[in-house]
Design a protein around this motif. Structure first.
Motif, PDB file in Angstrom:
ATOM      1  N   GLU A  90      33.102 -66.865 -26.767  1.00  0.00           N
ATOM      2  CA  GLU A  90      32.445 -67.964 -26.062  1.00  0.00           C
ATOM      3  C   GLU A  90      31.471 -67.417 -25.001  1.00  0.00           C
ATOM      4  O   GLU A  90      31.786 -66.451 -24.304  1.00  0.00           O
ATOM      5  CB  GLU A  90      33.483 -68.840 -25.361  1.00  0.00           C
ATOM      6  CG  GLU A  90      34.255 -69.747 -26.285  1.00  0.00           C
ATOM      7  CD  GLU A  90      33.408 -70.873 -26.858  1.00  0.00           C
ATOM      8  OE1 GLU A  90      32.481 -71.345 -26.167  1.00  0.00           O
ATOM      9  OE2 GLU A  90      33.672 -71.264 -28.007  1.00  0.00           O
ATOM     10  N   VAL A  92      29.875 -67.125 -21.433  1.00  0.00           N
ATOM     11  CA  VAL A  92      30.504 -67.266 -20.109  1.00  0.00           C
ATOM     12  C   VAL A  92      29.406 -67.376 -19.063  1.00  0.00           C
ATOM     13  O   VAL A  92      28.560 -66.481 -18.947  1.00  0.00           O
ATOM     14  CB  VAL A  92      31.422 -66.075 -19.784  1.00  0.00           C
ATOM     15  CG1 VAL A  92      32.060 -66.275 -18.407  1.00  0.00           C
ATOM     16  CG2 VAL A  92      32.494 -65.904 -20.844  1.00  0.00           C
ATOM     17  N   PHE A 112      43.487 -71.135 -14.629  1.00  0.00           N
ATOM     18  CA  PHE A 112      43.024 -71.838 -15.824  1.00  0.00           C
ATOM     19  C   PHE A 112      43.998 -72.943 -16.198  1.00  0.00           C
ATOM     20  O   PHE A 112      45.102 -73.036 -15.658  1.00  0.00           O
ATOM     21  CB  PHE A 112      42.872 -70.859 -16.994  1.00  0.00           C
ATOM     22  CG  PHE A 112      44.179 -70.463 -17.650  1.00  0.00           C
ATOM     23  CD1 PHE A 112      44.564 -71.036 -18.856  1.00  0.00           C
ATOM     24  CD2 PHE A 112      45.015 -69.514 -17.069  1.00  0.00           C
ATOM     25  CE1 PHE A 112      45.767 -70.676 -19.464  1.00  0.00           C
ATOM     26  CE2 PHE A 112      46.211 -69.145 -17.667  1.00  0.00           C
ATOM     27  CZ  PHE A 112      46.588 -69.738 -18.871  1.00  0.00           C
ATOM     28  N   TYR A 118      41.723 -71.702 -25.060  1.00  0.00           N
ATOM     29  CA  TYR A 118      42.016 -70.872 -23.895  1.00  0.00           C
ATOM     30  C   TYR A 118      42.568 -69.507 -24.275  1.00  0.00           C
ATOM     31  O   TYR A 118      42.417 -68.537 -23.539  1.00  0.00           O
ATOM     32  CB  TYR A 118      43.009 -71.584 -22.974  1.00  0.00           C
ATOM     33  CG  TYR A 118      44.365 -71.784 -23.599  1.00  0.00           C
ATOM     34  CD1 TYR A 118      45.370 -70.853 -23.425  1.00  0.00           C
ATOM     35  CD2 TYR A 118      44.631 -72.894 -24.389  1.00  0.00           C
ATOM     36  CE1 TYR A 118      46.604 -71.015 -24.033  1.00  0.00           C
ATOM     37  CE2 TYR A 118      45.858 -73.066 -24.985  1.00  0.00           C
ATOM     38  CZ  TYR A 118      46.836 -72.123 -24.813  1.00  0.00           C
ATOM     39  OH  TYR A 118      48.056 -72.289 -25.418  1.00  0.00           O
ATOM     40  N   MET A 121      39.807 -66.980 -24.166  1.00  0.00           N
ATOM     41  CA  MET A 121      38.916 -66.840 -23.008  1.00  0.00           C
ATOM     42  C   MET A 121      39.100 -65.497 -22.314  1.00  0.00           C
ATOM     43  O   MET A 121      38.160 -64.957 -21.726  1.00  0.00           O
ATOM     44  CB  MET A 121      39.121 -67.979 -22.018  1.00  0.00           C
ATOM     45  CG  MET A 121      40.436 -67.978 -21.281  1.00  0.00           C
ATOM     46  SD  MET A 121      40.503 -69.206 -19.918  1.00  0.00           S
ATOM     47  CE  MET A 121      40.235 -70.747 -20.775  1.00  0.00           C
ATOM     48  N   ILE A 221      38.364 -71.102 -14.089  1.00  0.00           N
ATOM     49  CA  ILE A 221      37.623 -70.999 -15.336  1.00  0.00           C
ATOM     50  C   ILE A 221      37.868 -72.283 -16.114  1.00  0.00           C
ATOM     51  O   ILE A 221      39.005 -72.709 -16.297  1.00  0.00           O
ATOM     52  CB  ILE A 221      38.006 -69.743 -16.144  1.00  0.00           C
ATOM     53  CG1 ILE A 221      37.141 -69.648 -17.412  1.00  0.00           C
ATOM     54  CG2 ILE A 221      39.499 -69.694 -16.448  1.00  0.00           C
ATOM     55  CD1 ILE A 221      37.236 -68.301 -18.115  1.00  0.00           C
ATOM     56  N   ALA A 223      36.308 -75.046 -19.428  1.00  0.00           N
ATOM     57  CA  ALA A 223      35.589 -75.103 -20.703  1.00  0.00           C
ATOM     58  C   ALA A 223      34.735 -76.356 -20.751  1.00  0.00           C
ATOM     59  O   ALA A 223      35.149 -77.422 -20.279  1.00  0.00           O
ATOM     60  CB  ALA A 223      36.570 -75.081 -21.868  1.00  0.00           C
ATOM     61  N   LEU A 233      32.206 -71.271 -21.442  1.00  0.00           N
ATOM     62  CA  LEU A 233      33.168 -71.170 -20.358  1.00  0.00           C
ATOM     63  C   LEU A 233      32.423 -71.054 -19.044  1.00  0.00           C
ATOM     64  O   LEU A 233      31.365 -70.403 -18.976  1.00  0.00           O
ATOM     65  CB  LEU A 233      34.060 -69.935 -20.563  1.00  0.00           C
ATOM     66  CG  LEU A 233      34.863 -69.885 -21.855  1.00  0.00           C
ATOM     67  CD1 LEU A 233      35.553 -68.524 -22.005  1.00  0.00           C
ATOM     68  CD2 LEU A 233      35.877 -71.008 -21.912  1.00  0.00           C
TER      69      LEU A 233
END
Length: 283
Positions: A90, A92, A112, A118, A121, A221, A223, A233
């Motif tokens: 993903e 960031v 998170f 997740y 991540m 963090i 999404a 993210l």
């Protein structure tokens, strides 16, 4: 059917998912969910998941529609775990809050929620040079862990050093050395009454207490999905514990900020009914 046979069937189904290419996984899942949503018990469970998350928000009227999307995203995730590069790549944004703009003399609590994919991540951050110490439930790391969970935990572990939870608050505080980035979730069942998206639940006090007692910065963090359906993210600017009256106030702020991201994209929360602890009576 004996429990051992059920476990074997679940493991076999889990293994078969690797045979479905990611390019056709979503179409396959859409068809499968359409079939399953015709089953009353299945549809009611998906709606219960979304109701638990959204009942006290402005998005409550959307629960029936979001329940189908939740079912799709949940099933799709079980397929994409077999393609870790997709799950761990993903984009960031705000990576500087854990690299060039952090205070190297202090520790960071990376906070998170179990939102979107997740499990990938942490590797996404590792690819960008961030070293993480991930606190996870010890029972998820044992030899008797079911195969689907083992596979899930391998993805998590690919992003950093794993530390079994259960050592007590003193051990976590001792971990908070200068330069360390400790990963802690706040939506686990705990012993602290909190409010999340209007619902009173029992939350985990760990991240706020660690940050407050060690003067660690808290970096969230989250999404997100853009208007063009692209996903990413977001690392947020550090939250200073000293800006809050106590750890309870800090935890409330953490949950409020996470709530904004979750409310914007609720169908990708991982099993809302298993998050936080239950308080049956709502104020």
């Amino acid at each position: 059917m004996p429990a051992s046979a059920k476990t074997s069937l679940v493991s076999a189904a889990h293994e078969l998912r690797r045979l479905i290419p990611p390019s056709v996984a979503r179409a396959y899942v859409n068809r499968r969910v359409d079939q399953l949503m015709e089953i009353d018990a299945y549809r009611e469970l998906q709606e219960a998941q979304m109701r638990h998350l959204l009942e006290f928000t402005d998005r409550a009227p959307e629960i029936p529609v979001l329940a189908r999307q939740f079912a799709i995203e949940t099933m799709l995730k079980t397929h994409l775990r077999w393609h870790p590069r997709l799950v761990t790549s993903e984009p960031v944004r705000g990576i500087e809050w854990l690299t060039t703009q952090r205070d190297p003399s202090r520790s960071v609590v990376l906070n998170f929620m179990h939102h979107y994919r997740y499990e990938g991540m942490f590797k996404a951050l590792k690819r960008r040079g961030v070293e993480l110490d991930i606190i996870a439930h010890a029972e998820l790391m044992g030899k008797d862990t079911p195969n689907p969970l083992k596979h899930h935990m391998r993805l998590v572990a690919s992003g950093g050093r794993m530390t079994p939870a259960g050592g007590g608050m003193d051990s976590y505080i001792a971990m908070a050395r200068p330069g360390i980035t400790m990963v802690v979730a706040s939506d686990l069942p705990g012993h602290t009454p909190v409010t999340f998206l209007g619902r009173r639940v029992m939350g985990s006090f760990g991240s706020a207490r660690i940050a407050t007692e060690t003067n660690s910065q808290v970096v969230l963090i989250t999404a997100h999905k853009d208007d063009d359906e692209s996903t990413y993210l977001q690392l947020h600017p550090p939250i200073e514990p000293s800006d809050f009256a106590d750890a309870h106030a800090l935890l409330a702020e953490i949950l409020n900020r996470h709530g904004e991201a979750v409310l914007a994209w609720p169908e990708v929360v991982d099993m809302p009914l298993s998050r936080f602890g239950r308080i049956e009576e709502q104020a």
